[in-house]
Every structure is written in structure tokens, then in C-alpha cells.
Design an enzyme around this catalytic site. Sequence first.
Site, PDB file in Angstrom:
ATOM      1  N   LYS A  58       0.836  -1.203   0.000  1.00 14.31           N
ATOM      2  CA  LYS A  58       0.000   0.000   0.000  1.00 14.31           C
ATOM      3  C   LYS A  58       0.873   1.256   0.000  1.00 14.31           C
ATOM      4  O   LYS A  58       0.596   2.227  -0.707  1.00 14.31           O
ATOM      5  CB  LYS A  58      -0.930  -0.012   1.224  1.00 14.31           C
ATOM      6  CG  LYS A  58      -1.725   1.247   1.438  1.00 14.31           C
ATOM      7  CD  LYS A  58      -2.778   1.477   0.396  1.00 14.31           C
ATOM      8  CE  LYS A  58      -3.662   2.641   0.828  1.00 14.31           C
ATOM      9  NZ  LYS A  58      -4.541   3.085  -0.218  1.00 14.31           N
TER      10      LYS A  58
ATOM     11  N   LYS B 187       1.123  12.796   4.503  1.00 12.63           N
ATOM     12  CA  LYS B 187       1.245  11.605   5.363  1.00 12.63           C
ATOM     13  C   LYS B 187       1.788  10.411   4.589  1.00 12.63           C
ATOM     14  O   LYS B 187       2.762   9.775   5.006  1.00 12.63           O
ATOM     15  CB  LYS B 187      -0.105  11.250   5.978  1.00 12.63           C
ATOM     16  CG  LYS B 187      -0.116   9.922   6.763  1.00 12.63           C
ATOM     17  CD  LYS B 187      -1.505   9.475   7.161  1.00 12.63           C
ATOM     18  CE  LYS B 187      -2.405   9.082   6.047  1.00 12.63           C
ATOM     19  NZ  LYS B 187      -2.179   7.787   5.407  1.00 12.63           N
TER      20      LYS B 187
END
Length: 158
Positions: free
Chosen positions: A30, A98
Site C-alpha cells: 500500500k 502523510k
Amino acid sequence: AYARAETVLPAVAGKVYRLGAKVGVGTRVKIVNQHLAGIHIAAAAEAMALGLREGADPATLFEVITNSAGNSWMFENRVPHILAGDYTPLSAVDIFVKDLGLALDTARRTKFPLPLAATAHQMFLNASAAGHGREDDSAVIKIFPGITLPSSDKGEGA
């Protein structure tokens, strides 16, 4: 855990991949995906900003690129937000602050260089610091000087 959840996973994902027996590989995959997504969005913004700065019509530029080798899924998906002057977040600038930070942290642990991710991360940080953190991630284009962005029908835009 995978074996116990295997029957319900297709209900929450279009495709399900078993990435090995080691816990955490899915998280790393991911991160790799988000690494690419962030770089593609940053590259799309930079390319559009260059085209705008050079006087190209934004809609025509979009059409040419989406029918050329420089196209990417992110270019095709995010540039319409720029063309509409609509930065309503579908995925926010701060998400990529992030996510690219996670990619850099992951690579840093093994001393693996990610120069493109580092540059894209700085672009998203710049956009966030300029007050665009909660806007759509395509708002990263707003960091480029000397360009006039298309505006929305609501009188919004750059």
C-alpha cells in the site's frame, strides 16, 4: 488471519491479493502504491503548471496529454479538478503529506533512496503550509508561481 478472513475479503475489495505469509507486506505494498500515486499527482500538477505558464489552453493541453504517452491514471483523474477549479477534496493534500512521509520513513529504515518521493513530499508540504492541506490533492498545483488557474463557476480557483 488471512484464512479466517478470506471468505469476506471479496466483499470489501474488487481484487484480493495474498502477499505472502509474513505479516505487514500488505501495508508495505500500500505504501508503494501511495508512493507512486503521490509522485504521479505531483508530476501532473507540475506538467500542467508548465503548460499554463507557457500559454497552452488548459483543456486542450489535457486532451493532448490524455491521448499521448505522458498520460497516467492520476493525470487523467486529477487534472479535471484543476480544469474545473474545484478543489473539493476527494483525497486531500495532507493525505499525501502523510503517505509520502510513510514511504520516506519506510525507505529511510533501510537506507533506501527515494529522490522523487522526497521532491513530491516537499511539494505537498508546501501546498499544505500555504493553507491547502484540506483541499483536493490536485491543489498541489497552487504552489507554482506565475500561473493563472482555471476557476470554478462559483468564482473560486487560485
